[in-house]
Design a protein around this motif. Structure first.
Motif, short mmCIF file in Angstrom:
data_model
loop_
_atom_site.label_atom_id
_atom_site.label_comp_id
_atom_site.label_asym_id
_atom_site.label_seq_id
_atom_site.Cartn_x
_atom_site.Cartn_y
_atom_site.Cartn_z
N ARG A 258 -33.18 -19.86 -5.66
CA ARG A 258 -34.26 -19.26 -4.87
C ARG A 258 -35.62 -19.91 -5.20
N ILE A 259 -35.89 -20.10 -6.48
CA ILE A 259 -37.17 -20.71 -6.88
C ILE A 259 -37.25 -22.16 -6.40
N VAL A 265 -40.20 -25.15 0.07
CA VAL A 265 -40.90 -24.60 1.24
C VAL A 265 -42.41 -24.77 1.08
N ILE A 266 -42.93 -24.47 -0.09
CA ILE A 266 -44.38 -24.59 -0.32
C ILE A 266 -44.82 -26.05 -0.21
N THR A 271 -45.17 -29.19 7.44
CA THR A 271 -44.11 -29.56 8.39
C THR A 271 -43.45 -28.33 8.99
N ILE A 272 -43.24 -27.30 8.16
CA ILE A 272 -42.62 -26.06 8.66
C ILE A 272 -43.51 -25.41 9.71
N LYS A 273 -44.81 -25.40 9.48
CA LYS A 273 -45.74 -24.80 10.44
C LYS A 273 -45.79 -25.60 11.75
N PHE A 281 -36.70 -20.33 7.71
CA PHE A 281 -36.81 -20.40 6.25
C PHE A 281 -37.00 -19.01 5.64
N MET A 282 -37.66 -18.13 6.34
CA MET A 282 -37.81 -16.77 5.84
C MET A 282 -36.45 -16.08 5.74
#
Length: 407
Positions: A258-259, A265-266, A271-273, A281-282
């Protein structure tokens, strides 16, 4: 013993809000550099020994070599502390026996009762002093081990080679520093202090044998019925210990995943935005967190069953013992009742609370130590140690030196 060293800090806090400069400086023997280098030395010796014998190094052996002396001393004090709890019922039984057979014309019996009362008071006083003293020093040993291991992990992270970086992640390092090392001294929760309860792995069985002997002297064979209940509970708690070890291993692996996912993701949030992948991803992180929580919940259920045994086992033992004693048509006096009840209560903490807590925390700590050992065993960048000439002459001597280079 009386924590008087906190009084000046309380006075300052009463006058104004405490600031970081108001805190006491860390003692030299508790500083990270000193503790880390000390444990690192034992770890290096263990690595050399393992390489020589073609074996895997053991972090447990390095920890034992570093802290066994102080830990053994306070283990003896813990044994004396619990011994005073076992002696108290004997004094109480003698006092009640003197009251049962009291003769106003016999001053000797009265003096004996006073002596037993003084002995009981002395045992309570000794127990109070030793309990808090041992508790404090065991917390300190756990704190020192945690600081030393954190120092070693940080030092190792700065020296990892390129190949080793591919075998670990930032999430795993964060998990080691935030969760695994806290197994040594989770001081925020009394039931999580590993180093205090660890002694009860051997103190608990010894006290159980001692209490059984004293009960046999008081009420005979009927005491074995109550001890049989305790043995059954201890066997169940040993099985729980294996389950704790398995659940801790699975939880740690899920936490690492998870970490690691959160770190990725951070890092790629832009790119995700841009691609509107937030919901995907959520959902991914939610699923990972749900799996992690399910394992934590299973551990909590087992921990709750351990605590439930603490509140019920002594009552069941007393009930079974007295029922067996009645079925055997044995006569029992008031002094024997008080002695039996207090002996079972003394055994209640060491065998039905501290012993299962020790099993639980040791099982979890073994997994954490194994994970830390695997990280410390990763390859490092070769260290270049330039040796000065043995004759003491300088290798380079420069004065008013100026250097530049073209872009």
């Amino acid at each position: 013993i009386f924590n008087r060293w906190l009084n000046p800090l309380f006075k300052i806090g009463h006058k104004w809000k405490l600031e970081p400069d108001d805190m006491y400086s860390v003692l030299p023997e508790d500083r990270s550099q000193h503790l880390g280098e000390e444990l690192q030395g034992y770890w290096d010796q263990e690595v050399k020994r393992a390489q020589k014998d073609a074996q895997e190094p053991s972090l447990v052996k390095a920890i034992v070599k570093c802290y066994w002396k102080s830990y053994l001393i306070w283990g003896m004090f813990t044994f004396v502390e619990e011994g005073t709890r076992v002696v108290q019922p004997i004094f109480l039984g003698k006092m009640i026996s003197c009251i049962e057979n009291y003769d106003p014309n016999d001053s000797t019996s009265l003096h004996e009762a006073y002596g037993y009362a003084a002995g009981l008071s002395a045992c309570v006083l000794v127990w109070v002093v030793l309990h808090h003293l041992c508790f404090y020093h065991m917390q300190r040993v756990g704190m020192r081990l945690r600081v030393a291991v954190c120092h070693m992990i940080y030092r190792k992270a700065l020296r990892l080679s390129s190949s080793a970086m591919g075998k670990t992640t930032t999430g795993q390092i964060v998990n080691l520093l935030s969760n695994d090392v806290n197994r040594f001294d989770q001081v925020s929760c009394p039931r999580g202090i590993l180093f205090h309860f660890l002694h009860y792995v051997w103190v608990g069985p010894l006290l159980a044998v001692t209490v059984t002997t004293l009960l046999w002297m008081e009420i005979g064979i009927s005491c074995l019925a109550g001890m049989a209940v305790l043995i059954i509970i201890l066997l169940l708690q040993s099985c729980f210990g294996k389950l704790f070890s398995s659940l801790r291993s699975k939880t740690a692996a899920l936490t690492d995943k998870r970490i690691r996912t959160m770190s990725e993701v951070i890092t790629g949030i832009r790119t995700i935005k841009m691609n509107a992948w937030e919901k995907s991803f959520m959902d991914l992180i939610t699923r990972l967190r749900r799996k992690e929580i399910s394992k934590i919940l299973e551990s909590s259920y087992l921990r709750g069953m351990n605590l439930a045994s603490f509140f019920t086992v002594s009552k069941i033992m007393i009930f079974v013992t007295f029922i067996t004693n009645e079925l055997l048509d044995n006569r029992i006096t008031a002094s024997q009742v008080f002695v039996v009840v207090m002996l079972f209560e003394a055994l209640r903490f060491s065998s039905s609370l501290y012993f299962p807590m020790a099993i639980e925390k040791v099982s979890e700590a073994v997994i954490s130590i194994q994970r830390i050992k695997n990280f410390l065993s990763l390859d490092e960048i070769p260290q270049l140690n330039t040796q000065l000439p043995s004759d003491g002459e300088m290798m380079v001597d420069m004065q008013d030196f100026t250097a530049f280079w073209d872009e």
